[in-house]
Design a protein around this motif. Structure first.
Motif, mmCIF file in Angstrom:
data_model
loop_
_atom_site.group_PDB
_atom_site.id
_atom_site.type_symbol
_atom_site.label_atom_id
_atom_site.label_comp_id
_atom_site.label_asym_id
_atom_site.label_seq_id
_atom_site.Cartn_x
_atom_site.Cartn_y
_atom_site.Cartn_z
ATOM 1 N N TRP A 185 0.830 -1.201 0.000
ATOM 2 C CA TRP A 185 0.000 0.000 0.000
ATOM 3 C C TRP A 185 0.863 1.249 0.000
ATOM 4 O O TRP A 185 0.619 2.189 -0.771
ATOM 5 N N LEU B 15 -13.111 1.099 0.952
ATOM 6 C CA LEU B 15 -12.382 0.494 -0.164
ATOM 7 C C LEU B 15 -11.086 -0.136 0.344
ATOM 8 O O LEU B 15 -10.706 -1.235 -0.054
ATOM 9 N N ARG B 18 -11.832 -3.433 2.015
ATOM 10 C CA ARG B 18 -12.241 -4.501 1.103
ATOM 11 C C ARG B 18 -11.061 -4.951 0.246
ATOM 12 O O ARG B 18 -10.837 -6.144 0.038
ATOM 13 N N ALA B 19 -10.321 -3.941 -0.213
ATOM 14 C CA ALA B 19 -9.179 -4.294 -1.057
ATOM 15 C C ALA B 19 -8.187 -5.138 -0.260
ATOM 16 O O ALA B 19 -7.604 -6.102 -0.771
ATOM 17 N N ARG B 20 -8.017 -4.775 0.986
ATOM 18 C CA ARG B 20 -7.114 -5.527 1.850
ATOM 19 C C ARG B 20 -7.530 -6.988 1.935
ATOM 20 O O ARG B 20 -6.705 -7.907 1.808
ATOM 21 N N PHE B 23 -6.799 -8.753 -1.359
ATOM 22 C CA PHE B 23 -5.336 -8.851 -1.492
ATOM 23 C C PHE B 23 -4.783 -10.026 -0.670
ATOM 24 O O PHE B 23 -4.037 -10.864 -1.187
ATOM 25 N N CYS B 42 -14.132 -9.464 -7.381
ATOM 26 C CA CYS B 42 -14.352 -8.053 -7.697
ATOM 27 C C CYS B 42 -15.587 -7.832 -8.578
ATOM 28 O O CYS B 42 -16.178 -6.759 -8.562
ATOM 29 N N SER B 47 -13.301 -0.047 -9.302
ATOM 30 C CA SER B 47 -12.339 0.608 -8.411
ATOM 31 C C SER B 47 -11.707 -0.413 -7.475
ATOM 32 O O SER B 47 -10.510 -0.341 -7.167
ATOM 33 N N LEU B 48 -12.468 -1.400 -7.053
ATOM 34 C CA LEU B 48 -11.903 -2.443 -6.194
ATOM 35 C C LEU B 48 -10.849 -3.216 -6.957
ATOM 36 O O LEU B 48 -9.740 -3.443 -6.476
ATOM 37 N N ARG B 49 -11.218 -3.597 -8.193
ATOM 38 C CA ARG B 49 -10.292 -4.388 -8.992
ATOM 39 C C ARG B 49 -8.991 -3.633 -9.250
ATOM 40 O O ARG B 49 -7.883 -4.164 -9.157
ATOM 41 N N GLU B 51 -7.710 -1.192 -7.477
ATOM 42 C CA GLU B 51 -6.986 -1.063 -6.210
ATOM 43 C C GLU B 51 -6.196 -2.338 -5.907
ATOM 44 O O GLU B 51 -5.005 -2.300 -5.603
ATOM 45 N N VAL B 52 -6.881 -3.466 -6.026
ATOM 46 C CA VAL B 52 -6.196 -4.729 -5.710
ATOM 47 C C VAL B 52 -5.074 -5.001 -6.698
ATOM 48 O O VAL B 52 -3.966 -5.429 -6.324
#
Lengths: 194, 842
Positions: A185, B15, B18-20, B23, B42, B47-49, B51-52
């Motif tokens: 991150w 976000l 969720r992304a965490r 991941f 996703c 945006s989630l996709r 981000e991951v």
């Protein structure tokens, strides 16, 4: 060679007393700790830098441990020691960012402009941007304070995964997973901000 | 607190969370399944996709900690103002000017401020990061050893201390010279001259190793060459002094103190330092001298960390490839690359061996580096390392230190404690074999035993609730007892050995009585009883061992280990009876042992251990029969031993032990045939014995045992040749045997047996020369007889010395008389009287 300086800028008993007070439930003790530790770390860092050569540099891990040895009475419980490291990690971060700011400014003063918008892609700056890391850490703290503390402990105090787990009172596996995510991150944040 | 919509980079808490989650889960999956999982998790959430995906692409980068370090490194401004040094006081010294800056600190030219005669010295100020009190204490402890290093090629350490600021400093002999690589380049030194310089350096390092000091930081800047061309090594042992043994500061200090281009893989890993480390570093130095370049190359970036990684994982570049213009000879190349092997056991076993190979190259002889590595040699190297390491006390000291710390920080140190124990185990267990082949250094062995005992006693105190630990300590005492008991007749401390065995027995008995007892424990206890029995001569101990072993066997008749050790106990009893002079009882025990082994061998014809034990038993058995003059009975046993050993050698052609074993079997047959009167056949066999032992001695010239046994075989060969009338051949054999013995006798001048063997062989040489003289032309006779006489007198003189200081060993008892007789004969002949009827040396 150098004027006689006292072994430590802070009397050793004081830090121990503060740590004990904190563990006995006095929240104010923690606030008093940071400036003390910060002062000591700055002193140690300055001493180290006076004698450094160009290819060896500030060693945050060593400094933090040195400060620990100088400031804290060795018979503390791990819980209190852990707290010291938490504080020291924070202080070390301040010291380093401060240092980076001063040095970075000097360097930028003589920097050569890198052409952008030409046919060739701009060369990414070779060096990792500490200031950007600091800001990214601030943002991370806003989203997940625990992770930010964890990064401080691992990166600025140089604690191992196991040691960090002890300080944060969780499992080493948790620390690994948290750190893995935090790293990714932060790197993403830094990349986006430069 | 980040607020949504500030910039496009801000991530909402939701976000982020969720992304965490995605991941973390993706990373637990194998690569092939990841895409599938991502799509499902996703779905339509772009945006989630994104981000991951971003997180995943960043998860492969270099570790954050390393990046931070690199960034700090980049920030340091090389032009930092330096405080002028001239005139500053450090302790009793006054600084004159700065000479150099190195990885460890800054070096100044200085002199003592309080003395009228101002001798110049070099003062090295070390950078911060150390507890001054701790350093001072260690310096005081080590100072004796370091200051005692007196060698023409080592810069002497004179003094040390800490400044008011808590910085350590060392004061050393000032050496006005250039680093060895600079010197060689400037003076355009020839390859041969450079290698000879290098050999001088090696001799200094070897000297330090013999005095239990490892350098740890060898590099060209630590090897200065003076104007006169004399190399001087600096900073011996300082690296060790400055590195905390344990604790949190260790990692940082070690990391900081490394000079990556010259650091050995084990140093980078943080493993214990051994003399092999110096071998490696010397290898890098030689590499630099030969090619002008460094062995590892890194792409630009984090130089420091990348170099460290290269040391661990990259193969060094071949000199021929990296510097073709230097025209490095193939042999030199092979030598250098051998020293640079990642595995310490694959390098030269000692600096002495390294230097010998260089010498061989200079002499035009084949170098060992170009031969294939024999498994035997690799094993030998490993043993030698451990012995040197343990002998230097480094391991034992840090073990004890580590142990004491452990008991205070139990939980945290649990992991380290196990590491310490594993290390200790391998030290103690490889000790046994390595000790036997260590040439003459009694001081080393004594130190070994002393530190080993400290270690064992310390561990014993901690062990009462820990059966595993008890086992290890018992085994350690047992090994120590073996060493103290004197594998060479010189270091005999039988009382100490008994004490150690008894400690082992006490622990063993406690183990066996406890609920953790295993059959292995019982076997081990039985073995220790046997060891005690061997050294004390108390047969009672053997009985105890037999009781245990027989009981074990009753419960598990198929247990081969138990059967083997039972046979071994009977064999020890047999030897015990021989020592007491009772051949009948000795034979009785031997028959039992032999019977057990034959049965085992019948069931397991291909088992090498059983095979070897059976062959040995044949030899001992045959030997007993031979002592009772039953040659007819002995011969078939010897021949059986030969058959077994030949088979073993065919299966392992590189096994030196098998080769030596076969030589003994053949030797036994030879002596048996000789006793039966068949000199011809005995001679042929004895020639084979010599050939076999030559091969072993040639493979490892430092192997004392093989060399002394070779000399022994040569002596017997000479006797057989003499008896067959081949005086020239006899002379050659005796001459060679004597010169081998002389080499080893020089290393152990107090060894009575060596002196006696040398005296005997020299005497025999004289006798053979006299016989030759008599057969030869008259004109030469007087001169040759005089030469023979000289050798005889030498032998006689040596026997006289022995008689004065000790007593002549039984096996050489007849020799002085023979020498006198021959001398009398020669004197008569030289005075012109008639020659006496020819006598014979046997």
């Amino acid at each position: 060679m150098v004027a006689n300086a006292p072994r430590s800028a802070v009397p050793p008993g004081e830090v121990t007393a503060l740590l004990r007070a904190w563990s006995e439930g006095d929240p104010g003790a923690s606030d008093k700790l940071l400036p003390l530790v910060y002062r000591e770390l700055r002193r140690l860092a300055a001493a180290q830098m006076r004698r450094e050569r160009s290819d060896h540099t500030l060693q945050p891990t060593a400094l933090v441990h040195e400060a620990y040895v100088k400031l804290v009475d060795q018979h503390l419980q791990w819980k209190d020691r852990g707290h010291f490291f938490g504080v020291a990690a924070r202080a070390m971060r301040e010291v380093l960012i401060d240092y980076a700011r001063r040095k970075g400014a000097k360097k930028r003063a003589g920097a050569v402009a890198v052409p952008i918008g030409t046919a060739e892609p701009a060369v990414a700056p070779r060096s990792f941007d500490l200031l950007a890391l600091d800001q990214a850490l601030h943002r991370l703290a806003g989203l997940d304070e625990r992770q930010a503390r964890l990064v401080e402990l691992r990166v600025f105090a140089g604690l191992t995964t196991d040691e960090t787990a002890k300080v944060m009172d969780c499992s080493a596996a948790t620390v690994s997973r948290d750190f893995r995510h935090a790293e990714a991150w932060l790197r993403r944040e830094i990349r986006n901000s430069t | 607190m980040a607020s949504a919509g500030d910039t496009e980079f801000d991530v909402t808490p939701d976000l982020f969370r969720r992304a965490r989650g995605v991941f973390d889960q993706v990373l637990e999956l194998p690569a092939a399944e990841r895409e599938e999982f991502l799509r499902k998790a996703c779905q339509d959430d772009r945006s989630l996709r994104e981000e991951v995906d971003a997180l995943l692409s960043e998860s492969e980068g270099p570790p954050l900690t390393r990046e931070v370090r690199a960034a700090l490194s980049d920030l340091t401004d090389p032009g930092t103002a330096v405080e002028p040094a001239s005139g500053k006081r450090i302790g009793p010294y006054e600084l004159i000017r700065e000479i150099a800056r190195g990885g460890m600190g800054t070096v100044y030219l200085a002199r003592r401020a309080d003395e009228t005669f101002h001798k110049e010295v070099a003062l090295k100020l070390v950078r911060a990061g150390l507890d001054a009190e701790y350093f001072l204490k260690r310096f005081r402890d080590e100072r004796q050893i370091l200051a005692s290093l007196t060698h023409p090629n080592i810069g002497a350490l004179l003094d040390g201390g800490t400044t008011d600021d808590g910085l350590p400093y060392f004061v050393m002999e000032f050496v006005d010279g250039r680093p060895i690589d600079v010197y060689c380049a400037d003076e355009k030194i020839s390859l041969e001259a450079m290698l000879r310089l290098f050999l001088a350096v090696c001799s200094a390092v070897q000297y330090a190793h013999r005095n239990l000091v490892v350098h740890r930081d060898l590099k060209p800047s630590n090897i200065l060459v003076t104007r006169e061309g004399v190399p001087k090594l600096l900073d011996f042992g300082l690296a060790r002094l400055l590195t905390p043994e344990t604790g949190m500061e260790r990692t940082a200090t070690v990391y900081r103190a490394l000079t990556p281009a010259f650091a050995s893989p084990e140093q980078v890993r943080g493993d214990p330092i051994t003399t092999a480390t110096d071998v490696y570093s010397l290898g890098v130095v030689l590499y630099v001298l030969l090619t002008g370049k460094r062995p590892y190359r890194t792409s630009t970036g984090d130089e420091y960390a990348a170099l460290l990684n290269a040391v661990l994982t990259q193969e060094p570049r071949w000199p021929a490839a990296v510097a073709p213009e230097a025209r490095v000879p193939k042999d030199a190349e092979a030598i250098v690359m051998k020293a640079l092997r990642k595995e310490p056991t694959q390098r030269y076993g000692s600096v002495e061996q390294f230097a010998s190979d260089v010498e061989r190259y200079l002499d035009g002889r084949p170098v060992f580096a170009r031969r294939g590595t024999m498994a035997y040699r690799a094993r030998k190297f490993a043993r030698r390392h451990w012995v040197a390491l343990a002998a230097s006390g480094l391991v034992a000291a840090s073990l004890v230190a580590g142990l004491v710390e452990m008991s205070r920080l139990r939980a945290r140190a649990e992991k380290r404690f196990n590491e310490v124990r594993t290390l200790a185990r391998s030290v103690m267990f490889d000790l046994h074999d390595g000790i036997a082949t260590l040439p003459g250094s009694t001081k080393v062995r004594e130190k070994l035993v002393k530190t080993g005992l400290e270690y064992a006693d310390a561990l014993a105190r901690e062990s009462s609730s820990d059966p595993d630990l008890q086992r290890e300590v018992a085994a350690a005492y047992s090994r120590l007892g073996d060493v103290q008991g004197g594998l060479n007749s010189n270091l005999g401390d039988p009382e100490g050995a008994k004490e150690s065995y008894r400690k082992a027995i006490r622990l063993g008995q406690a183990l066996v009585a406890s609920r953790f007892a295993t059959d292995q424990d019982r076997l081990q206890l039985a073995k220790t009883y046997t060891q005690l029995g061997q050294i004390s001569g108390e047969f009672e101990e053997y009985r105890k061992a037999l009781d245990i072993q027989e009981e074990l066997l009753r419960r598990n008749p198929r247990d081969d280990a138990a059967r083997l050790t039972l046979a071994a106990t009977h064999a020890s009893l047999s030897t015990g009876w021989v020592k007491r002079g009772d051949l009948v009882k000795a034979l009785e025990e031997r028959r039992i042992a032999h019977g057990l082994l034959e049965k085992l061998a019948g069931e397991k014809p291909d088992d090498p251990t059983v095979g070897r034990d059976l062959a040995l038993s044949c030899k001992y058995f045959g030997g007993l029969l031979q002592r009772k003059d039953d040659l007819k009975g002995a011969l078939p046993l010897y021949e059986k031993a030969v058959a077994i050993d030949e088979k073993r050698l065919r299966a392992n052609p590189n096994n030196a032990q098998a080769r030596m074993d076969l030589s003994f079997s053949l030797g036994s047959v030879s002596s048996c045939l000789s006793a039966m009167g068949d000199t011809r056949s005995a001679l042929v066999l004895r020639e084979r014995v010599v050939v076999l032992r030559e091969a072993v001695a040639a493979a490892d010239p430092a192997d004392r045992w093989a060399n002394v046994r070779l000399a022994d075989a040569l002596e017997r060969l000479g006797e057989l040749r003499y008896r067959s009338g081949d005086f020239e051949g006899a002379r050659a054999a005796f001459s060679r045997g004597a010169s081998i013995l002389e080499t080893w006798f020089r290393k152990e001048p107090k060894n009575v047996n060596l002196r006696a063997s040398l005296a005997e062989t020299t005497g025999l040489l004289g006798i053979a020369e006299a016989a030759l003289a008599r057969r030869g032309p008259r004109g030469e006779r007087a001169k040759q007889l005089a030469a023979a006489r000289k050798h005889l007198l030498e032998g006689q003189a040596e026997f006289d010395i022995i008689r004065r200081e000790a007593s002549i060993p039984a096996e050489n008892a007849g020799m002085p008389q023979k020498i006198s007789a021959e001398l009398a004969r020669i004197d008569d002949e030289l005075r012109g009287k008639q020659p006496h009827p020819p006598g014979s040396p046997r």
